[in-house]
Scaffold this motif. Structure first.
Motif, PDB file in Angstrom:
ATOM      1  N   SER A 289      85.784  15.816  49.183  1.00 44.26           N
ATOM      2  CA  SER A 289      85.021  16.988  49.588  1.00 44.26           C
ATOM      3  C   SER A 289      84.991  17.122  51.104  1.00 44.26           C
ATOM      4  O   SER A 289      84.602  16.184  51.813  1.00 44.26           O
ATOM      5  N   ARG A 290      85.377  18.285  51.606  1.00 43.47           N
ATOM      6  CA  ARG A 290      85.408  18.526  53.044  1.00 43.47           C
ATOM      7  C   ARG A 290      84.034  19.006  53.539  1.00 43.47           C
ATOM      8  O   ARG A 290      83.237  19.558  52.771  1.00 43.47           O
ATOM      9  N   ALA A 291      83.781  18.807  54.805  1.00 39.33           N
ATOM     10  CA  ALA A 291      82.478  19.170  55.380  1.00 39.33           C
ATOM     11  C   ALA A 291      82.331  20.678  55.547  1.00 39.33           C
ATOM     12  O   ALA A 291      81.228  21.219  55.434  1.00 39.33           O
ATOM     13  N   HIS A 292      83.433  21.383  55.802  1.00 35.63           N
ATOM     14  CA  HIS A 292      83.347  22.799  56.151  1.00 35.63           C
ATOM     15  C   HIS A 292      84.143  23.666  55.181  1.00 35.63           C
ATOM     16  O   HIS A 292      85.146  23.240  54.624  1.00 35.63           O
ATOM     17  N   LEU A 293      83.663  24.895  55.027  1.00 37.35           N
ATOM     18  CA  LEU A 293      84.437  25.931  54.346  1.00 37.35           C
ATOM     19  C   LEU A 293      85.474  26.491  55.313  1.00 37.35           C
ATOM     20  O   LEU A 293      85.299  26.423  56.530  1.00 37.35           O
ATOM     21  N   ASP A 294      86.533  27.063  54.757  1.00 40.07           N
ATOM     22  CA  ASP A 294      87.495  27.792  55.575  1.00 40.07           C
ATOM     23  C   ASP A 294      87.018  29.246  55.620  1.00 40.07           C
ATOM     24  O   ASP A 294      87.288  30.034  54.712  1.00 40.07           O
ATOM     25  N   TRP A 295      86.282  29.589  56.666  1.00 43.11           N
ATOM     26  CA  TRP A 295      85.644  30.904  56.726  1.00 43.11           C
ATOM     27  C   TRP A 295      86.659  32.036  56.804  1.00 43.11           C
ATOM     28  O   TRP A 295      86.429  33.132  56.273  1.00 43.11           O
ATOM     29  N   THR A 296      87.784  31.785  57.445  1.00 39.87           N
ATOM     30  CA  THR A 296      88.815  32.820  57.535  1.00 39.87           C
ATOM     31  C   THR A 296      89.376  33.133  56.160  1.00 39.87           C
ATOM     32  O   THR A 296      89.531  34.303  55.776  1.00 39.87           O
ATOM     33  N   ALA A 297      89.675  32.083  55.368  1.00 38.71           N
ATOM     34  CA  ALA A 297      90.193  32.286  54.021  1.00 38.71           C
ATOM     35  C   ALA A 297      89.149  32.931  53.127  1.00 38.71           C
ATOM     36  O   ALA A 297      89.471  33.791  52.291  1.00 38.71           O
ATOM     37  N   LEU A 298      87.876  32.536  53.277  1.00 32.45           N
ATOM     38  CA  LEU A 298      86.809  33.132  52.470  1.00 32.45           C
ATOM     39  C   LEU A 298      86.647  34.609  52.795  1.00 32.45           C
ATOM     40  O   LEU A 298      86.463  35.443  51.893  1.00 32.45           O
ATOM     41  N   SER A 299      86.723  34.967  54.064  1.00 28.48           N
ATOM     42  CA  SER A 299      86.634  36.379  54.463  1.00 28.48           C
ATOM     43  C   SER A 299      87.776  37.187  53.876  1.00 28.48           C
ATOM     44  O   SER A 299      87.592  38.331  53.432  1.00 28.48           O
ATOM     45  N   SER A 300      88.959  36.597  53.843  1.00 29.11           N
ATOM     46  CA  SER A 300      90.112  37.273  53.256  1.00 29.11           C
ATOM     47  C   SER A 300      89.905  37.510  51.761  1.00 29.11           C
ATOM     48  O   SER A 300      90.249  38.575  51.239  1.00 29.11           O
ATOM     49  N   ARG A 302      87.003  37.875  50.289  1.00 32.27           N
ATOM     50  CA  ARG A 302      85.967  38.898  50.140  1.00 32.27           C
ATOM     51  C   ARG A 302      86.561  40.295  50.239  1.00 32.27           C
ATOM     52  O   ARG A 302      86.125  41.217  49.548  1.00 32.27           O
ATOM     53  N   ASP A 303      87.552  40.452  51.103  1.00 31.80           N
ATOM     54  CA  ASP A 303      88.171  41.765  51.289  1.00 31.80           C
ATOM     55  C   ASP A 303      88.874  42.253  50.033  1.00 31.80           C
ATOM     56  O   ASP A 303      88.973  43.460  49.803  1.00 31.80           O
ATOM     57  N   GLY A 304      89.363  41.312  49.196  1.00 32.78           N
ATOM     58  CA  GLY A 304      90.126  41.715  48.022  1.00 32.78           C
ATOM     59  C   GLY A 304      89.455  41.427  46.705  1.00 32.78           C
ATOM     60  O   GLY A 304      90.091  41.557  45.657  1.00 32.78           O
ATOM     61  N   SER A 305      88.163  41.069  46.730  1.00 31.92           N
ATOM     62  CA  SER A 305      87.513  40.676  45.484  1.00 31.92           C
ATOM     63  C   SER A 305      86.023  40.975  45.521  1.00 31.92           C
ATOM     64  O   SER A 305      85.293  40.421  46.352  1.00 31.92           O
ATOM     65  N   ASP A 306      85.568  41.837  44.607  1.00 31.49           N
ATOM     66  CA  ASP A 306      84.133  42.101  44.480  1.00 31.49           C
ATOM     67  C   ASP A 306      83.393  40.855  44.010  1.00 31.49           C
ATOM     68  O   ASP A 306      82.228  40.650  44.355  1.00 31.49           O
ATOM     69  N   GLU A 307      84.074  40.011  43.224  1.00 32.11           N
ATOM     70  CA  GLU A 307      83.418  38.806  42.714  1.00 32.11           C
ATOM     71  C   GLU A 307      83.113  37.825  43.839  1.00 32.11           C
ATOM     72  O   GLU A 307      82.068  37.164  43.825  1.00 32.11           O
ATOM     73  N   THR A 308      84.008  37.730  44.815  1.00 31.13           N
ATOM     74  CA  THR A 308      83.739  36.859  45.961  1.00 31.13           C
ATOM     75  C   THR A 308      82.532  37.364  46.731  1.00 31.13           C
ATOM     76  O   THR A 308      81.699  36.579  47.195  1.00 31.13           O
ATOM     77  N   GLU A 309      82.417  38.670  46.847  1.00 32.32           N
ATOM     78  CA  GLU A 309      81.250  39.250  47.515  1.00 32.32           C
ATOM     79  C   GLU A 309      79.973  38.927  46.745  1.00 32.32           C
ATOM     80  O   GLU A 309      78.934  38.606  47.339  1.00 32.32           O
ATOM     81  N   LYS A 310      80.039  38.960  45.400  1.00 34.65           N
ATOM     82  CA  LYS A 310      78.878  38.606  44.577  1.00 34.65           C
ATOM     83  C   LYS A 310      78.503  37.133  44.779  1.00 34.65           C
ATOM     84  O   LYS A 310      77.324  36.785  44.824  1.00 34.65           O
ATOM     85  N   LEU A 311      79.512  36.285  44.889  1.00 32.30           N
ATOM     86  CA  LEU A 311      79.272  34.864  45.127  1.00 32.30           C
ATOM     87  C   LEU A 311      78.532  34.665  46.442  1.00 32.30           C
ATOM     88  O   LEU A 311      77.535  33.926  46.509  1.00 32.30           O
ATOM     89  N   VAL A 312      78.991  35.332  47.498  1.00 29.01           N
ATOM     90  CA  VAL A 312      78.375  35.194  48.818  1.00 29.01           C
ATOM     91  C   VAL A 312      76.944  35.722  48.798  1.00 29.01           C
ATOM     92  O   VAL A 312      76.022  35.098  49.354  1.00 29.01           O
ATOM     93  N   ARG A 313      76.710  36.866  48.138  1.00 23.07           N
ATOM     94  CA  ARG A 313      75.354  37.433  48.069  1.00 23.07           C
ATOM     95  C   ARG A 313      74.412  36.506  47.307  1.00 23.07           C
ATOM     96  O   ARG A 313      73.243  36.340  47.673  1.00 23.07           O
ATOM     97  N   TRP A 314      74.907  35.899  46.226  1.00 18.89           N
ATOM     98  CA  TRP A 314      74.089  34.959  45.434  1.00 18.89           C
ATOM     99  C   TRP A 314      73.687  33.746  46.285  1.00 18.89           C
ATOM    100  O   TRP A 314      72.513  33.359  46.307  1.00 18.89           O
ATOM    101  N   LEU A 315      74.646  33.158  46.992  1.00 15.70           N
ATOM    102  CA  LEU A 315      74.342  32.003  47.833  1.00 15.70           C
ATOM    103  C   LEU A 315      73.347  32.377  48.940  1.00 15.70           C
ATOM    104  O   LEU A 315      72.440  31.602  49.260  1.00 15.70           O
ATOM    105  N   THR A 316      73.508  33.566  49.494  1.00 18.16           N
ATOM    106  CA  THR A 316      72.605  34.030  50.542  1.00 18.16           C
ATOM    107  C   THR A 316      71.185  34.200  50.006  1.00 18.16           C
ATOM    108  O   THR A 316      70.208  33.814  50.667  1.00 18.16           O
ATOM    109  N   ARG A 317      71.060  34.757  48.789  1.00 23.10           N
ATOM    110  CA  ARG A 317      69.729  34.916  48.184  1.00 23.10           C
ATOM    111  C   ARG A 317      69.056  33.559  47.985  1.00 23.10           C
ATOM    112  O   ARG A 317      67.852  33.412  48.219  1.00 23.10           O
ATOM    113  N   CYS A 318      69.816  32.577  47.543  1.00 15.95           N
ATOM    114  CA  CYS A 318      69.254  31.246  47.320  1.00 15.95           C
ATOM    115  C   CYS A 318      68.758  30.632  48.632  1.00 15.95           C
ATOM    116  O   CYS A 318      67.683  30.017  48.676  1.00 15.95           O
TER     117      CYS A 318
END
Length: 330
Positions: A289-300, A302-318
């Motif tokens: 397990s790595r310490a950091h997310l790859d934010w650039t890859a995650l942003s990419s 999000r641009d092509g997937s509504d589900e990734t956006e839902k994942l990010v919103r869920w984590l933010t709510r928590c």
């Protein structure tokens, strides 16, 4: 709008997800009539209930060996289902095109059961699963199999006392935020039914590919890994690339004995214990397990997937609520 289309829309809202809460036909007719446009006879509605319950793509399912209807669990996404079948036949298309449809349906039911078991297993073991489905729809590009995981597993920093089991550790949360670290671990998971020497490299490197943005990748097999050469091959790859490999020890025979997916997902405590007792979970190799997310890859993503956006919103709510809550579809 046709009667069937109206029923498909209404039944998705009216039917319970748990088969034990199934609604009998007479009561379902009463509920449907309150929102239905058109004057249809009871016989016509009962006929449509019966016909639709035999259609895997419809929202209504009939209780097996009982009375009543409940909401059918989501069908297996087209891309992941097709790949699973190819894997089971080791890529021999002739085995699919000339095969019995009943055999294909049974194979797909085993896949759906396994996904339900994995979801329930991680829920009861304090991990929070998020499933990707839209990315594997029938119109999705085949490349999505190498871009999106079938499931993301979230591990939170939670409080230590039983009363605060779902509460995030405030001190650790603040500390990690100051260090620029996420207060969770995100592991991207690939689920497969049958491991084999012919297909394990594709399974492994696909898991690696879909987890590059996350903090780790996990390849999860249903069947036990009994071939020594296969286990050694997976361990060598894992030692180099850090992907964890786990077997749930579920043979095809055990999968067939399991309840239907909806029953697994909605099982009570006693039923869940019985299902979990059928598993023989074996860790072939641990995830790095790595310490950091790859934010650039995650942003990419999000641009092509509504589900990734839902994942990010869920984590933010928590994080905002300071509570680790299971994902609920928006």
């Amino acid at each position: 709008m046709s009667l069937r289309k109206q029923l498909s829309d209404l039944l998705s809202q009216l039917l319970p997800a748990n088969p034990s809460d199934a609604i009998k036909g007479t009561e379902l007719i009463r509920l449907v009539r309150m929102q239905l446009n058109g004057n249809y006879s009871d016989a016509s509605l009962r006929y449509h209930f019966s016909i639709m319950s035999c259609d895997p793509g419809s929202p209504i399912a009939k209780v097996e060996k009982g009375q009543g209807y409940y909401r059918r669990s989501a069908p297996l996404p087209a891309l992941s289902g097709a790949q699973e079948l190819l894997s089971l036949t080791q890529g021999r298309l002739d085995d699919l095109t000339s095969g019995d449809q009943g055999v294909v349906d049974e194979a797909m039911m085993r896949v759906r059961k396994f996904r339900a078991v994995v979801t329930r297993y991680f829920e009861v073991n304090g991990r929070f699963p998020f499933a990707f489905r839209e990315a594997f729809g029938k119109d999705s590009p085949i490349s999505n199999l190498w871009k999106f995981p079938e499931m993301v597993l979230v591990d939170w920093e939670t409080g230590g006392s039983p009363d605060e089991e779902m509460s995030l550790d405030e001190t650790m949360l603040a500390f990690k935020q100051r260090l620029g670290l996420a207060p969770f671990r995100l592991h991207a998971a690939r689920l497969r039914i049958q491991p084999s020497l012919a297909t394990y490299r594709e399974d492994f490197f696909q898991t690696l590919a879909v987890s590059t943005w996350a903090q780790g990748g996990e390849l999860i097999y249903a069947a036990p890994i009994v071939d020594e050469a296969l286990a050694d091959g997976l361990r060598r790859l894992s030692a180099t690339f850090g992907v964890g490999v786990t077997s749930f020890g579920l043979t095809p025979e055990v999968l067939e004995e399991l309840p239907r997916p909806a029953n697994i997902l909605n099982a009570n405590l006693r039923e869940t214990d019985a299902i979990m007792s059928m598993l023989d979970v074996t860790r072939i190799s641990s995830v790095n397990s790595r310490a950091h997310l790859d934010w650039t890859a995650l942003s990419s993503m999000r641009d092509g997937s509504d589900e990734t956006e839902k994942l990010v919103r869920w984590l933010t709510r928590c994080i905002d609520s300071r509570r680790a809550e299971p994902y609920k579809d928006e």
